[in-house]
Design an enzyme around this catalytic site. Sequence first.
Site, PDB file in Angstrom:
ATOM      1  N   HIS A 289     -43.406  -2.282  14.382  1.00 47.96           N
ATOM      2  CA  HIS A 289     -42.305  -2.430  15.331  1.00 47.96           C
ATOM      3  C   HIS A 289     -42.316  -1.273  16.329  1.00 47.96           C
ATOM      4  CE1 HIS A 289     -37.725  -2.612  16.121  1.00 47.96           C
ATOM      5  NE2 HIS A 289     -38.347  -3.449  16.930  1.00 47.96           N
TER       6      HIS A 289
ATOM      7  N   HIS B  59     -46.771   3.436  39.427  1.00 48.39           N
ATOM      8  CA  HIS B  59     -48.103   3.247  38.838  1.00 48.39           C
ATOM      9  C   HIS B  59     -48.639   4.514  38.176  1.00 48.39           C
ATOM     10  CE1 HIS B  59     -51.926   1.360  38.111  1.00 48.39           C
ATOM     11  NE2 HIS B  59     -52.576   2.262  38.827  1.00 48.39           N
TER      12      HIS B  59
ATOM     13  N   TYR C 285     -53.158  -3.708  40.280  1.00 52.22           N
ATOM     14  CA  TYR C 285     -51.940  -3.515  39.476  1.00 52.22           C
ATOM     15  C   TYR C 285     -51.680  -4.611  38.457  1.00 52.22           C
ATOM     16  CZ  TYR C 285     -51.215  -0.105  43.177  1.00 52.22           C
ATOM     17  OH  TYR C 285     -51.382   0.926  44.060  1.00 52.22           O
ATOM     18  N   ALA C 286     -52.669  -5.433  38.153  1.00 54.22           N
ATOM     19  CA  ALA C 286     -52.507  -6.475  37.130  1.00 54.22           C
ATOM     20  C   ALA C 286     -52.634  -5.818  35.760  1.00 54.22           C
ATOM     21  CB  ALA C 286     -53.528  -7.589  37.326  1.00 54.22           C
ATOM     22  N   ASN C 287     -51.570  -5.127  35.374  1.00 50.72           N
ATOM     23  CA  ASN C 287     -51.524  -4.369  34.132  1.00 50.72           C
ATOM     24  C   ASN C 287     -50.144  -4.538  33.513  1.00 50.72           C
ATOM     25  OD1 ASN C 287     -54.077  -2.862  34.790  1.00 50.72           O
ATOM     26  ND2 ASN C 287     -52.792  -2.036  36.397  1.00 50.72           N
TER      27      ASN C 287
END
EC number: 5.4.99.62
Length: 139
Positions: free
Chosen positions: A20, A106, A128-130
């Site tokens: 968790h 970022h 920025y595809a994170n």
Amino acid sequence: MKKSALINSELSYLVATLGHTDEVTVCDAGLPIPDETQRIDLALIPGVPTFIQTVKALLGEMQIEGVVMAEEFKQVSPEHHDALIALLREEEAMCGKTFNIAYVPHEAFKVHTQSSKAVIRTGECTPYANVIFQAGVVF
């Protein structure tokens, strides 16, 4: 043999060992990955696998409760951002939970990846595809 769709052994092991609030990053091909963080490199060629394909596969196995993205993602790559948000809304409906979604600059995002249990590198070449997913519980 597993019954679920995720057959990558490293990803399956990662999800099975999450606790968790542990965090996992899914990133494009260009995000720097800290040396001290486990790297699961799925990138084959530019665009394969895509960021969204990888997120779909991971969400099929992993319960999440939190999401962190770079603020720049929604401005610079709105199509990918919107596709991710749509997947998250589907996941919320399926599990009956609402996820905390946070945005950070970022540069702060890159620092935050240092606390991820693993970084999963895709072949995505979209800026920025994170995303960082925080593990939740199924109960």
